[in-house]
Enzyme design. Structure first.
Site, PDB file in Angstrom:
ATOM      1  N   ARG A 195      82.875  32.722  15.848  1.00  0.00           N
ATOM      2  CA  ARG A 195      83.397  34.079  15.881  1.00  0.00           C
ATOM      3  C   ARG A 195      83.688  34.571  17.303  1.00  0.00           C
ATOM      4  NH1 ARG A 195      82.681  36.988  11.306  1.00  0.00           N
ATOM      5  NH2 ARG A 195      82.749  38.906  12.503  1.00  0.00           N
TER       6      ARG A 195
ATOM      7  N   TRP B 126      83.032  37.694  21.998  1.00  0.00           N
ATOM      8  CA  TRP B 126      84.459  37.484  22.266  1.00  0.00           C
ATOM      9  C   TRP B 126      84.891  38.728  23.013  1.00  0.00           C
ATOM     10  CZ3 TRP B 126      89.188  39.786  21.231  1.00  0.00           C
ATOM     11  CH2 TRP B 126      90.319  38.978  21.381  1.00  0.00           C
TER      12      TRP B 126
ATOM     13  N   ASN C 149      79.601  44.453  17.593  1.00  0.00           N
ATOM     14  CA  ASN C 149      80.863  43.745  17.353  1.00  0.00           C
ATOM     15  C   ASN C 149      81.901  44.808  17.046  1.00  0.00           C
ATOM     16  OD1 ASN C 149      82.948  42.143  16.307  1.00  0.00           O
ATOM     17  ND2 ASN C 149      81.938  41.868  14.337  1.00  0.00           N
ATOM     18  N   GLY C 150      83.011  44.825  17.785  1.00  0.00           N
ATOM     19  CA  GLY C 150      84.048  45.834  17.543  1.00  0.00           C
ATOM     20  C   GLY C 150      84.458  46.480  18.845  1.00  0.00           C
TER      21      GLY C 150
ATOM     22  N   GLU D  59     103.751  26.986  10.588  1.00  0.00           N
ATOM     23  CA  GLU D  59     102.324  26.650  10.535  1.00  0.00           C
ATOM     24  C   GLU D  59     102.035  25.398  11.384  1.00  0.00           C
ATOM     25  OE1 GLU D  59      99.697  28.006   9.862  1.00  0.00           O
ATOM     26  OE2 GLU D  59      98.214  26.521   9.304  1.00  0.00           O
TER      27      GLU D  59
ATOM     28  N   GLU E 196      97.567  26.230  18.973  1.00  0.00           N
ATOM     29  CA  GLU E 196      96.245  26.849  19.092  1.00  0.00           C
ATOM     30  C   GLU E 196      95.135  25.860  19.440  1.00  0.00           C
ATOM     31  OE1 GLU E 196      94.973  29.138  15.684  1.00  0.00           O
ATOM     32  OE2 GLU E 196      95.700  27.659  14.287  1.00  0.00           O
TER      33      GLU E 196
ATOM     34  N   LYS F 203      87.462  33.168  15.150  1.00  0.00           N
ATOM     35  CA  LYS F 203      87.800  32.877  13.760  1.00  0.00           C
ATOM     36  C   LYS F 203      88.221  34.130  13.002  1.00  0.00           C
ATOM     37  CE  LYS F 203      87.910  30.304  10.063  1.00  0.00           C
ATOM     38  NZ  LYS F 203      89.155  29.535   9.962  1.00  0.00           N
TER      39      LYS F 203
END
Ligand code: F6R
Length: 608
Positions: A27, A75, A101-102, A481, A488, A603
């Site tokens: 994450r 992150w 988180n946020g 895709e 990535e 993710k």
């Protein structure tokens, strides 16, 4: 985007927090930290820049003893990744600790007022206002202090709070970012996501928006921002801990690519009975289906590309016009929605901030909003009017693969279901296409057997810095895709174009050092693709073609061919995507990249 873990019970918290952090590392992984409250009611924090393993090396287990604690993997949004900006964060008096988180969007106004009141800030984060606010608002009740502090906060958050003043509880709250509480035997867990809990419990409570949980080792009390108590349902999770392990594979991504046949088999066993599509959880009346004028599909990233495949499938099989929007665009545009239209949101995690916001903005304006989701209990799965699960199991690799196949198979099944209900497909046509779909897992396994060829091609092309992916019709989204997977995880520049558009610009890029990946199965646009490939080879760009078995013609005009089995035109994406996933994987592996945790990515994108 950031992972939160918490523990309260009778065991040592540290090993549980560290294991949880490792499970949540997908994450966010630019810094990590833990806070443990010890028997002397002191809170010790260890945190550092970099991966969990660096944190692990830094920790002296004797310093971090105690059976209540919080962990965080970050992150970065506000403030670069470094030791100071890493979470947890202390309040000024070192009595309150927060992991978050946020993004707190109005943090600057709080910060100014706190600074004027003498609070010293040590980090550049938005988060740091929270421990200070909670300390300032504390009047002998930590839950009330959290409630008071959150009242005027704008933005998104999932947070865990521990305090020296009340050392027997964790307080947690969410708004816009996920949080789940795991219920153990005389112990409780807090996490951003289910995989972190699977080793300990399968009984969970999902916190909903603006709820605050007070968690002791043998109780959970959930209240809203007004302080009213809320009864929560305990949910039994179907996933097990082995499903979230690498199981001997070099990377989760490889494991997940190879799991795709079994994802499809699971979906088919759930949704196909006696050669008919049965969607028991979908409740849209026959009259509404008959009168549907439009379908709006909304998603981000790979889920958006799956939605584009869904557009071709639904328009082809059910003859309903479909509009596909990026959630981040849809939420801010003028939405011309009609009651006789259906909304579909597609999301692996069910927690993508833009997709959630877009879903909320169109709910009640359409006849229904259907979610195609992987994670049960996620925000989208709980808020949508109806849910179709893709049954892919936990997807840990940051680059989505098995969720993509689950999303497109669900969209195909939905297209057949709608086509049948609207009499666009007759019973025999339904049977014929289902017979073909049932053979797809086996056909994907045939592509896996070309592993050696794929590795050789990857070795040959790993030297290039740029790639162009071309496809037409339903394989155009697959070119998007394929390019996304390559960029990535290998950081190689890749673009994708509808092959017919190439001469309107991108052809200018092509030369000997700019390979083209051409998705050219024997479908109704095959000859057009061949023409485009010739335009490419005339510019001396190397071409790798994805082609249908026994196509001898293409062999003579391209440099390398990867053959796939034959299927009806509309089903080709289920096969053409497979070699592109593997090619991206092998190129990234040859280049020595960190495949499961590509730089700058997370993710679950739980901030907009
Ligand atoms: C790419 C990838 C992302 C996600 C996107 C949406 O490999 O994984 O582009 O597809 O962030 O995520 P979900 O599906 O969880 O809404």
């Amino acid at each position: 985007m950031c992972g939160i873990i918490g523990y309260i019970g009778n065991k040592e918290a540290l090993p549980i927090l560290m294991q949880g952090l490792k499970k949540l590392e997908y994450r966010g992984y630019d810094s990590a930290g833990v806070a443990i409250l010890n028997n002397n009611k002191n809170i010790n924090i260890k945190k550092c820049k970099g991966r969990i393993k660096y944190l692990e090396n830094k920790i002296d287990k004797n310093e971090l003893k105690g059976s209540i604690g919080l962990g965080h993997t970050r992150w970065a949004t506000h403030g670069k990744p470094n030791n100071i900006n890493a979470h947890p964060h202390f309040s000024a008096n070192n009595k309150v600790v927060v992991v978050h988180n946020g993004i707190i969007e109005n943090y600057l106004s709080f910060k100014d007022s706190l600074v004027n009141n003498g609070y010293k800030f040590v980090s550049e984060t938005d988060t740091e206002i929270l421990p200070h606010l909670i300390e300032k608002n504390y009047r002998n009740d930590i839950t009330e202090a959290v409630r008071e502090s959150l009242k005027n906060v704008e933005g998104s958050y999932a947070l865990g709070v521990i305090s020296k003043m009340e050392p027997d509880k964790i307080v947690a709250s969410r708004s816009g970012s996920p949080l789940v509480i795991g219920i153990g035997d005389n112990e409780m867990f807090l996490a951003s996501d289910i995989p972190a809990l699977l080793n300990y419990t399968k009984r969970v409570i999902f916190l909903d928006e603006n709820e605050i949980a007070t968690i002791g080792k043998d109780y959970i009390k959930v209240t809203n921002l007004e302080g009213e108590e809320i009864k929560k349902e305990i949910i039994e999770i179907e996933w097990n801990s082995e499903m979230a392990e690498k199981a001997g594979y070099k990377h989760f991504m490889l494991k997940e690519i190879l799991q795709q046949p079994s994802v499809i088999r699971t979906d088919l066993s759930k949704y196909i009975h006696e050669e008919q599509v049965c969607l028991p959880d979908i409740n849209i009346g026959a009259e509404i289906i008959d009168k549907l004028e439009k379908i709006h599909i909304i998603a981000c990233g790979t889920a958006y590309y799956a939605s584009l495949v869904g557009k071709y499938a639904i328009e082809g099989l059910a003859e309903i016009p479909v509009e596909v929007d990026y959630a981040s665009e849809f939420r801010y545009k003028k939405q011309l929605l009609q009651k006789n239209s259906l909304g579909i949101v597609v999301s692996q995690s069910g927690e993508t901030a833009d997709t959630i916001a877009a879903m909320r903005s169109c709910k009640n304006k359409l006849c229904s909003v259907l979610a195609i989701v992987n994670v049960k209990g996620s925000t989208i799965s709980r808020e949508a009017d109806q849910v179709m699960y893709i049954n892919a199991g936990p997807e840990i690799g940051v680059a989505s693969t098995k969720a993509f196949i689950g999303q497109i198979i669900s969209l195909y099944l939905l297209a057949i279901y709608l086509g049948k209900k609207r009499n666009v497909l007759c019973k025999d046509e339904e049977k014929d296409i289902i017979k073909e779909i049932i053979q797809i897992p086996q056909k994907i396994e045939m592509i896996f057997s070309k592993d050696k060829l794929l590795k050789t091609i990857a070795h040959n092309v790993a030297i290039y810095k740029h790639f162009l992916f071309l496809g037409r019709d339903i394989n155009f989204p697959i070119s998007l895709e394929g390019a996304l997977k390559l960029k990535e995880i290998s950081y190689v520049h890749a673009e994708a174009y509808p092959a017919g558009e190439m001469k309107h610009g991108p052809i200018a890029l092509l030369d000997k050092k700019f390979p083209v990946v051409a998705i050219s199965p024997k479908d109704h646009v095959y000859q057009k693709m061949i023409n485009n490939i010739k335009e490419v080879t005339a510019r001396e760009a190397p071409v790798i073609a994805i082609a249908t078995e026994n196509d001898e013609q293409i062999k003579d005009i391209v440099d390398k061919v990867i053959y796939i089995p034959e299927v009806p035109d509309i089903l080709y994406p289920l096969l053409t995507v497979i070699p592109l996933q593997l090619l991206a994987y092998y190129i990234a592996d040859i280049l020595g990249k960190d495949i499961d945790k590509p730089r700058n990515l997370a993710k679950s994108v739980t901030v907009e």
